[in-house]
Write a protein that holds these residues in place. Structure first.
Motif, short mmCIF file in Angstrom:
data_model
loop_
_atom_site.label_atom_id
_atom_site.label_comp_id
_atom_site.label_asym_id
_atom_site.label_seq_id
_atom_site.Cartn_x
_atom_site.Cartn_y
_atom_site.Cartn_z
N LEU A 230 0.83 -1.21 0.00
CA LEU A 230 0.00 0.00 0.00
C LEU A 230 0.86 1.26 0.00
O LEU A 230 0.65 2.17 -0.82
CB LEU A 230 -0.92 -0.01 1.22
N HIS A 231 1.83 1.33 0.88
CA HIS A 231 2.67 2.54 0.98
C HIS A 231 3.49 2.75 -0.28
O HIS A 231 3.64 3.88 -0.76
CB HIS A 231 3.57 2.45 2.21
N LEU B 146 1.07 4.00 -3.06
CA LEU B 146 0.68 5.40 -2.85
C LEU B 146 1.82 6.35 -3.22
O LEU B 146 1.60 7.38 -3.88
CB LEU B 146 0.27 5.62 -1.39
N LEU C 236 -2.39 4.11 -9.09
CA LEU C 236 -2.57 3.47 -7.80
C LEU C 236 -3.26 2.12 -7.95
O LEU C 236 -2.87 1.12 -7.34
CB LEU C 236 -3.37 4.38 -6.86
N LEU D 62 -1.43 -1.45 -6.98
CA LEU D 62 -2.00 -2.33 -5.96
C LEU D 62 -2.36 -3.70 -6.55
O LEU D 62 -2.17 -4.74 -5.90
CB LEU D 62 -3.26 -1.70 -5.35
N MET E 282 -8.35 8.21 -3.74
CA MET E 282 -7.17 7.72 -3.04
C MET E 282 -7.56 7.15 -1.67
O MET E 282 -7.11 6.06 -1.27
CB MET E 282 -6.15 8.84 -2.85
N SER E 283 -8.41 7.88 -0.96
CA SER E 283 -8.84 7.45 0.38
C SER E 283 -9.62 6.15 0.33
O SER E 283 -9.43 5.25 1.15
CB SER E 283 -9.67 8.54 1.05
N GLU F 260 -7.32 3.24 -0.50
CA GLU F 260 -6.49 2.96 0.66
C GLU F 260 -7.29 2.23 1.74
O GLU F 260 -6.81 1.28 2.37
CB GLU F 260 -5.92 4.26 1.23
N GLU F 261 -8.53 2.65 1.94
CA GLU F 261 -9.39 2.02 2.95
C GLU F 261 -9.69 0.57 2.58
O GLU F 261 -9.65 -0.33 3.43
CB GLU F 261 -10.69 2.81 3.08
N SER G 134 -6.50 -1.48 3.03
CA SER G 134 -6.15 -1.63 4.45
C SER G 134 -7.06 -2.64 5.13
O SER G 134 -6.61 -3.44 5.96
CB SER G 134 -6.26 -0.28 5.16
#
Length: 373
Positions: free
Chosen positions: A23-24, A27, A57, A61, A137-138, A141-142, A145
């Motif tokens: 993930l990091h 991003l 992104l 991923l 993006m959020s 990422e959610e 995660s």
């Protein structure tokens, strides 16, 4: 088309990155993506930048997940012995379920990534494009995660399977079989040319001894196996199931070890019943019977208080007193029978090598044969 699976799939598993690292890294790479050069309009440039970053992104991923799905072997293509190890270690169905969850995450990332990139590309203003980029993006990422724990489960599976002891399918293997504590490990040490190594399996804290025997230019494997108890297969623990998997799926010669002295803790009558069951199942294997601890044998059979003895069963009565007919008596302590045991084992392994070569020649001559490496 018939396929021959080759052992060693666990050592070829791809390296899996922790989900947080994926993930990091994704991003960081996505945020460095610039808009296409030459776009003068600010709103268009921001739409372009947002759509490209979201697309980047999504791809960053999804790419490793695609690699895991493609490179982790399908369980049905594993060698039967390795399939058995997967079930004993990971649990029946869990390996496939984790791969399914990883693929589900991959599909969700692609679906949401494309959707957010499309929305961003249709923004009417610079501010709207920035908001949609931030939201996209959020959301990605959610999602990663929350569901990325499937990747971490796969990472742990890979570590576990990669640490499995490697058994050479093409090398004849002598398996010492019998009830617990009958002296199998001591005989492995006596028979091995060098010092045996301790092979640790994830589902047990007890190591399994694996040694090697060298005869001229030929090399053979010799291994202890977990002791078998008198009970039905559905009641067996994973250690006992490992023994049955070795005998069922590997080219093994069997050195069956008996202890009628009462020292091992399993009554002679129970050992007799275990022996009969194993002998009926694997009678096609090259086989030698050995009575261990011969220096402790007495003239009359040892009786256990809880032992069930059939007075009319002459074969069991003979077994309780002397072990199976034709068995070789050995003692690690007094060295009785050790030299003869080594001679018999050598003959057994050479015979097993001939059987393996004969089977290989038949398979190679089969037009439907294919080797999976």
């Amino acid at each position: 088309m018939r396929k021959l699976e080759n052992l060693g799939a666990f050592q070829k598993l791809p390296m899996v990155m922790p989900s947080v690292d994926i993930l990091h890294s994704s991003l960081r790479k996505a945020k460095r993506v610039s808009p296409t050069k030459g776009i003068a309009n600010i709103a268009k440039r921001e739409r372009n930048r947002g759509a490209k970053q979201l697309d980047a992104l999504m791809k960053e991923l999804a790419a490793p997940l695609r690699g895991y799905i493609d490179n982790f072997p399908k369980k049905r293509y594993l060698h039967p012995y390795e399939r058995a190890l997967v079930e004993l270690t990971i649990g029946d169905g869990n390996y496939e379920e984790v791969l399914r969850k990883v693929d589900s995450l991959r599909k969700k990332v692609i679906s949401f990534g494309k959707e957010h990139a499309s929305h961003c590309a249709k923004s009417a203003s610079k501010r709207e494009a920035e908001e949609r980029l931030s939201q996209g993006m959020s959301n990605l990422e959610e999602i990663f995660s929350h569901e990325g724990k499937a990747v971490d489960e796969l990472l742990n599976i890979a570590k576990t399977l990669r640490a499995m002891p490697v058994v050479d399918l093409e090398m004849p293997t002598l398996c010492l079989v019998g009830a617990p504590n009958v002296g199998k490990s001591s005989l492995v040490r006596i028979l091995s040319t060098g010092k045996p190594e301790i092979c640790n399996y994830p589902f047990t804290t007890r190591g399994i001894l694996m040694g090697h025997i060298t005869l001229g230019y030929q090399h053979f494997q010799v291994t202890d196996t977990p002791g078998l108890l008198r009970r039905h297969d559905e009641d067996r623990n994973n250690l006992e199931k490992l023994t049955l998997a070795v005998l069922s799926h590997l080219p093994t010669a069997i050195l069956y070890v008996h202890d009628v002295t009462g020292e091992c803790g399993t009554s002679p009558s129970d050992q007799y019943m275990i022996y009969k069951d194993v002998k009926e199942r694997f009678d096609d294997h090259p086989w030698v019977d050995v009575i261990s601890k011969s220096d402790l044998m007495q003239g009359s059979p040892v009786a256990f208080v809880t032992e069930e003895v059939d007075a009319d069963d002459n074969e069991m009565a003979q077994y309780r007193k002397m072990g199976p007919s034709g068995a070789l008596r050995v003692s690690v302590k007094s060295e009785e029978g050790i030299n003869e045991l080594k001679e018999r084992v050598h003959g057994l392994l050479v015979s097993q090598m001939d059987r393996i070569r004969s089977n290989q020649e038949k398979e190679v001559g089969d037009p439907g044969f294919e080797l999976i490496k």
